[in-house]
Design an enzyme around this catalytic site. Sequence first.
Site, PDB file in Angstrom:
ATOM      1  N   ASP A  15      32.599  29.997  22.623  1.00 19.98           N
ATOM      2  CA  ASP A  15      31.409  29.774  23.430  1.00 19.98           C
ATOM      3  C   ASP A  15      31.000  31.116  24.031  1.00 19.98           C
ATOM      4  O   ASP A  15      31.796  32.056  24.062  1.00 19.98           O
ATOM      5  CB  ASP A  15      31.677  28.749  24.547  1.00 19.98           C
ATOM      6  N   GLU A  17      28.546  32.885  27.365  1.00 20.15           N
ATOM      7  CA  GLU A  17      27.671  32.775  28.530  1.00 20.15           C
ATOM      8  C   GLU A  17      26.739  33.965  28.431  1.00 20.15           C
ATOM      9  O   GLU A  17      27.160  35.067  28.062  1.00 20.15           O
ATOM     10  CB  GLU A  17      28.458  32.797  29.837  1.00 20.15           C
ATOM     11  N   ASP A  72      24.203  30.717  20.942  1.00 15.28           N
ATOM     12  CA  ASP A  72      25.384  31.561  20.760  1.00 15.28           C
ATOM     13  C   ASP A  72      25.202  32.436  19.518  1.00 15.28           C
ATOM     14  O   ASP A  72      25.485  33.632  19.544  1.00 15.28           O
ATOM     15  CB  ASP A  72      26.646  30.704  20.598  1.00 15.28           C
ATOM     16  N   TYR A 137      35.067  27.359  34.846  1.00 15.77           N
ATOM     17  CA  TYR A 137      34.037  26.681  34.070  1.00 15.77           C
ATOM     18  C   TYR A 137      33.997  27.222  32.639  1.00 15.77           C
ATOM     19  O   TYR A 137      33.991  26.466  31.669  1.00 15.77           O
ATOM     20  CB  TYR A 137      32.672  26.874  34.746  1.00 15.77           C
ATOM     21  N   ASP A 141      34.968  25.351  28.827  1.00 14.67           N
ATOM     22  CA  ASP A 141      34.059  25.151  27.702  1.00 14.67           C
ATOM     23  C   ASP A 141      34.766  25.240  26.356  1.00 14.67           C
ATOM     24  O   ASP A 141      34.379  24.562  25.405  1.00 14.67           O
ATOM     25  CB  ASP A 141      32.907  26.156  27.747  1.00 14.67           C
TER      26      ASP A 141
END
Length: 171
Positions: A15, A17, A72, A137, A141
């Site tokens: 993942d 961010e 992504d 967090y 993920d």
Amino acid sequence: EFLQAISTQSVLAIDTEFMRRRTLYPEIALIQVFDGQHLGLIDPCCDLDLNRFWQIMSDAAILKVLHSPSEDVEVFLKHGCIPSPIFDTQFALSLLGGANCLGFAIMVERFLGLTIDKSESRTNWLQRPLSASQLEYAAGDVFYLLPCFEKIRAEIEALGFMNIVIGEGDL
């Protein structure tokens, strides 16, 4: 050491961010990776050489599992990386008769029976240092993505749809 460890795995949960501020493209702020044993949060805002990571992302022997990976993948392409093969859990769920855009938290609740906090999703990922709640967090993920994938993969394979899911992720 982390990259060496994950480079020998057959499946990685991935993942990112990122932030979209005054650019037409997402600015990468964090990369999360989990192989079932090793969980890493890679900070691309540091002065790191990510070439080995991009090679792993392009390694055809390693299945990259992402949930709704279009943004992504946009991040990876911006850095010259074409990740392959990709297993998109959101797309796979749609093949299993689920909603077309089933969110990550709903998937985790459905497959793992857990309610996860998604309140950090829209925070400033480019600020440093990242807070403990942002790091937790971000780790969640990929930590929860992998066991969800295992359950989804079993259903997809039972229906003979694995090639469809992998084919959908090809760029």
